[in-house]
Design an enzyme around this catalytic site. Structure first.
Site: not given
Ligand SMILES: CSC[C@H]1O[C@H](OP(=O)(O)O)[C@H](O)[C@@H]1O
Length: 347
Positions: A45-47, A87, A235, A245-246
């Site tokens: 996960r993470g963009a 996603r 994101d 973002n989250k």
């Molecule tokens: C560096 S992008 C990280 C970004 O992604 C996370 O979401 P997820 O854990 O659901 O993929 C979160 O929004 C972070 O800031």
């Protein structure tokens, strides 16, 4: 530091982030379907990390369908669409897949081995660039911290959310080593606890002082002058500087505004969506009720309760003090500053 996405000798390994911080286990992906599942489950996960994972996932798909050259193209595009459907919010996923498809189109006249080699090189390049870009973002972002400060961050925008070094946590790493960040307050980040499970773990691995707080403590931490800045990842960022973002980021931004604390966003160019004018156009992922009603496999809410579980929110550009990119630090008016970097040019 463990790497979220690893490609070695034709094999893709993803660090299973749903098991952190208790276990560090890797998922061996031998087909695109397993990559798609890993993205949907947030095992990766993470963009930027899901962008890189999807790029290697499409490569695995291409390697799988090369034995049917006549319908290679149609099968490849089907796989690309299925990876894109995993996603909806992080634009890096679509950016990476489209970049791989462009390489396929440019090399489709080649024999299959040459075509696959070109696609593999592109996926490797996407991953390598991400680390270089994050280090550039980190050096530029650290310049915003000129005296020892404590910062608050939300979710995880670290090495675990990228191919390496991180965006928001990359800036924190750099400013820490410069002596200008002395402590990080990490929001636990309900419901999936990326802050508690991932950010706290990442920072402690490098002995960076971190204080874990629940999301509802952020305001009181600011009210008591315990942090002097907020820095988060992103994101998807639109042309006017709105930031997806989250979930919970918007609340933190409102609190930062109220307490006159700078609210910084760290993100690479690959997180900008130049097809969207404002954040109202960003698709916001909604996830299962169980993520909210269960914790550690145990129910924490009455069975059958209605749940709203958006995985992201949108912070309007008016609440964003600056956006740190590899091309420079962008400030309002963002429609102008973003337009300047649109073609990948420096600020
Ligand atoms: C560096 S992008 C990280 C970004 O992604 C996370 O979401 P997820 O854990 O659901 O993929 C979160 O929004 C972070 O800031």
């Amino acid at each position: 530091m463990h790497t979220a996405v690893e490609w070695k000798e034709g094999r893709l390994r993803l660090l299973n982030q749903t098991l952190l911080p208790v276990q560090t286990e890797y998922i061996e992906c031998t087909d695109w379907q397993r990559v798609a599942t890993a993205i949907q489950r947030l095992e990766v996960r993470g963009a930027p990390a899901i962008g890189a994972a999807a790029a290697f996932g499409l490569l695995l798909g291409a390697m799988e369908v090369t034995h049917t050259p006549d319908d290679f193209a149609s099968k490849l595009f089907v796989i690309a669409e299925k990876l894109k459907a995993t996603r909806p919010t992080a634009v890096n996923l679509f950016w990476a897949i489209d970049r791989m498809l462009r390489v396929w189109e440019q090399n489709q006249a080649k024999e299959v081995p040459g075509l696959i080699q070109a696609m593999e090189q592109e996926a490797i390049q996407i991953a390598a660039e991400d680390v270089q870009v994050n280090r550039r973002i980190s050096v530029l972002g650290a310049q915003l911290f000129t005296a020892p400060a404590s910062v608050l961050t939300h979710c995880n925008a670290g090495a675990l959310a990228t191919v390496g070094f991180g965006t928001a946590l990359g800036v924190i790493r750099q400013a820490w080593s410069d002596g200008n960040i002395i402590r990080v307050f990490a929001d636990e980040t309900r419901p999936l606890l990326q802050g508690a499970r991932l950010t706290a773990w990442e920072l402690m691995q490098e002995s960076i002082p971190v204080t874990l707080i629940t999301d509802n403590m952020a305001g009181w931490v600011m009210k008591n002058n315990m942090v002097q800045a907020v820095i988060v990842g992103a994101d998807r960022i639109t042309l006017n500087g709105d930031v997806a973002n989250k979930i919970g980021t918007y609340s933190v931004a409102v609190l930062a505004k109220e307490h006159r604390i700078p609210f910084y966003v760290a993100a690479p160019l690959s997180t900008f969506d130049f097809t969207k004018q404002t954040g109202d156009e960003i698709p916001i992922e909604e996830r299962s009720a169980a993520e909210v009603t269960r914790l550690g496999g145990q129910p924490i809410a009455p069975a059958g309760v209605d749940v709203f579980n958006p995985a992201f929110d949108v912070t309007p550009n008016q609440l964003v003090t600056a956006i740190i990119t590899e091309y420079g630090i962008l400030r309002a008016p963002y429609d102008i500053s973003i337009a300047r970097i649109k073609k990948g040019g420096p600020e």
